[in-house]
Write an enzyme that holds these catalytic residues in place. Structure first.
Site, PDB file in Angstrom:
ATOM      1  N   ARG A   1       0.794  -1.211   0.000  1.00 33.34           N
ATOM      2  CA  ARG A   1       0.000   0.000   0.000  1.00 33.34           C
ATOM      3  C   ARG A   1       0.838   1.277   0.000  1.00 33.34           C
ATOM      4  NH1 ARG A   1      -2.749  -3.690   1.624  1.00 33.34           N
ATOM      5  NH2 ARG A   1      -1.040  -4.128   3.009  1.00 33.34           N
ATOM      6  N   THR A   2       1.832   1.354   0.865  1.00 34.69           N
ATOM      7  CA  THR A   2       2.563   2.617   0.998  1.00 34.69           C
ATOM      8  C   THR A   2       3.239   2.984  -0.320  1.00 34.69           C
ATOM      9  OG1 THR A   2       2.916   2.090   3.321  1.00 34.69           O
ATOM     10  CG2 THR A   2       4.259   3.845   2.407  1.00 34.69           C
TER      11      THR A   2
ATOM     12  N   LYS B   1      25.908  -3.975  -1.286  1.00 33.66           N
ATOM     13  CA  LYS B   1      27.378  -3.997  -1.298  1.00 33.66           C
ATOM     14  C   LYS B   1      27.959  -3.289  -0.083  1.00 33.66           C
ATOM     15  CE  LYS B   1      27.219  -3.332  -6.303  1.00 33.66           C
ATOM     16  NZ  LYS B   1      27.355  -2.237  -7.276  1.00 33.66           N
TER      17      LYS B   1
ATOM     18  N   ARG C   1      11.466   3.783   3.082  1.00 34.63           N
ATOM     19  CA  ARG C   1      10.977   2.791   4.051  1.00 34.63           C
ATOM     20  C   ARG C   1      12.128   1.843   4.350  1.00 34.63           C
ATOM     21  NH1 ARG C   1       6.030  -1.329   4.691  1.00 34.63           N
ATOM     22  NH2 ARG C   1       5.055   0.630   5.205  1.00 34.63           N
TER      23      ARG C   1
ATOM     24  N   HIS D   1       5.409   5.686  11.327  1.00 34.01           N
ATOM     25  CA  HIS D   1       4.826   5.556   9.997  1.00 34.01           C
ATOM     26  C   HIS D   1       3.843   6.723   9.845  1.00 34.01           C
ATOM     27  CE1 HIS D   1       3.600   3.976   6.309  1.00 34.01           C
ATOM     28  NE2 HIS D   1       3.089   2.814   6.657  1.00 34.01           N
TER      29      HIS D   1
END
Lengths: 151, 304
Positions: B52-53, B81, B102, B130
């Site tokens: 969703r986000t 890396k 995120r 959030h």
């Protein structure tokens, strides 16, 4: 005449009014192994101000502001006296700054400060009892949970 | 109010007037504005899975006429890396006008905001914050109830590790609301949050029995028991089926109770409730687009 439990020092720092239970923790965070001159320590002394107190006398060494900040985290009532030629030349009441930069470690294993090289920052939410918040992961720590950085 | 250049990192960064202003702009963003962010680029840096986000941020940007670049799996990046978040952000800011990040690492959005000279929006940092979910939750409550003041709101599920519940409760504390925390003791709302809410004058109640309080509620905010946040898998097994809401709930609620859920759900709400007038979780997810359109426009100074 008042009995002197620890010998007087000619030059150096006297840290007084430490809670007895935290005195060993305080001496440890000052990294005493790096000091070249004698350090004297007394515990369980009577104190009108805090009940049972500890005192640390450090010969030939003057504490820096950042070292004084570290003491304030565990001992908000401590007094730090600078001694020169057996006389107190300066008496510093320790005071926590609003923000502790580079002084504490965040012990949250998933905090970004545990993954990357970043200078830690903690906001002081409350002085007594101590409550600090990591600037990054926002976790809140009390006095018995904080981890103070060594050098 | 000017949000241009601001980072959106934590519920703690907002005042009540900030929140009201964002909700106002989000309402305006329900209208089509296909050229508002023409020529702007959003970088979506997703170091952990999200449906969703990420999709709603991308949809929001496309609907405002902007473009999107980014990744949704750190394995395809130089982070694999060993590149740091700091360096990744310094690179991303050269290619974009606004960044959404995120990460499962808590505090990485705050660090990203310090690294970047362009606005950074936190799309979720581990169990910490959030904020865009919090804003769309707030927007949904206001939209369906036409008010926030005076509501009785129940939070059900994983309140210990659930960042959405923690953030939403803090945001709601700007209003005079009553909160009911419904969870097994081991997953209850952390005490420091309860203390903070009570200091702000919020009436808080704790229980493990949803039916004990369901009759009083205007909103029931349900959350998933999040396997990924449990340090001990055995602990997760113990609680994963703690709550399963089904049609029998309807005998124990007010007629106008609305059920919210940040999604994904994994069985805590039976699908038989989906078609009832109480279920608003899909509408809630859809509101994410308007709220994220508002945030993108605001931080780019283009909301007018």
């Amino acid at each position: 005449m008042k009995e002197r439990r620890i010998p007087a020092i000619k030059d150096g720092t006297v840290i007084d009014h430490l809670p007895s239970r935290d005195t060993f923790r305080i001496i440890r965070i000052l990294n005493p192994q790096e000091f070249k001159h004698p350090i004297n320590l007394a515990l369980n002394l009577n104190s009108k101000k805090i009940g049972s107190k500890g005192v640390i006398k450090i010969d030939s060494r003057f504490l820096t502001q950042s070292e004084v900040n570290k003491i304030a985290i565990l001992a908000p009532n401590a007094t730090v006296s600078i001694i020169k030629n057996y006389k107190t030349t300066e008496k510093i009441q320790v005071k926590l700054p609003e923000e502790l930069v580079g002084v504490l470690n965040c012990t949250n294993p998933v905090c970004i400060t545990s993954k990357e090289v970043i200078i830690s920052k903690f906001k002081v939410l409350r002085e007594k009892p101590l409550e600090v918040k990591c600037h990054y992961c926002e976790r809140v720590y009390g006095k018995d949970e904080v981890e103070i950085k060594g050098k | 109010m000017n949000f241009k250049g601001r980072d959106i990192i934590s519920v703690r960064d907002f005042s009540k007037s900030d929140l009201l202003y964002i909700l106002k702009i989000a309402k305006e963003m329900e209208k089509e504005k296909p050229k508002l962010l023409d020529g702007k680029i959003l970088a979506t840096l997703f170091f952990e899975p999200s449906t969703r986000t990420r999709l709603s941020f991308e949809s929001a940007m496309f609907r405002l006429g902007g473009k999107v670049l980014g990744f949704s799996d750190e394995k395809v990046t130089s982070v694999k890396k060993g590149e740091t978040v700091w360096d990744t952000i310094k690179m991303a800011e050269c290619y974009s006008d606004v960044i959404v990040i995120r990460s499962p690492v808590e505090g990485s959005a705050r660090l990203a905001a310090e690294a970047a000279s362009i606005p950074v929006i936190n799309g979720g940092d581990g169990a910490n914050q959030h904020p865009t979910q919090m804003l769309l939750d707030l927007y949904t409550i206001q939209k369906i109830k036409k008010k926030i003041e005076g509501l009785k709101i129940g939070f059900l599920g994983d309140l210990k590790y659930g960042r959405t519940v923690n953030s939403l409760a803090i945001a709601l504390s700007f209003w005079k609301v009553e909160m009911y925390f419904i969870a097994p003791d081991a997953l209850q709302m952390p005490e420091h949050y309860i203390k903070e809410l009570r200091e702000k004058g919020i009436k808080c109640h704790k229980t493990s029995d949803v039916f004990e309080v369901s009759q009083k509620l205007d909103i029931l905010y349900v959350t998933r028991i999040q396997q990924e946040r449990f340090p001990d898998p055995l602990e997760y097994e113990k609680y994963k089926n703690a709550y399963r809401l089904d049609i029998t709930l309807l005998d124990h609620i007010k007629k106008d109770l609305k059920i919210m859920h940040p999604l994904p759900r994994v069985g805590e709400i039976n699908a038989e409730l989906d078609d009832t007038e109480h279920a608003v979780y899909f509408e809630q997810a859809a509101n994410g687009v308007a709220v994220r359109k508002a945030l993108l426009a605001l931080v780019l100074g283009e909301e007018k």
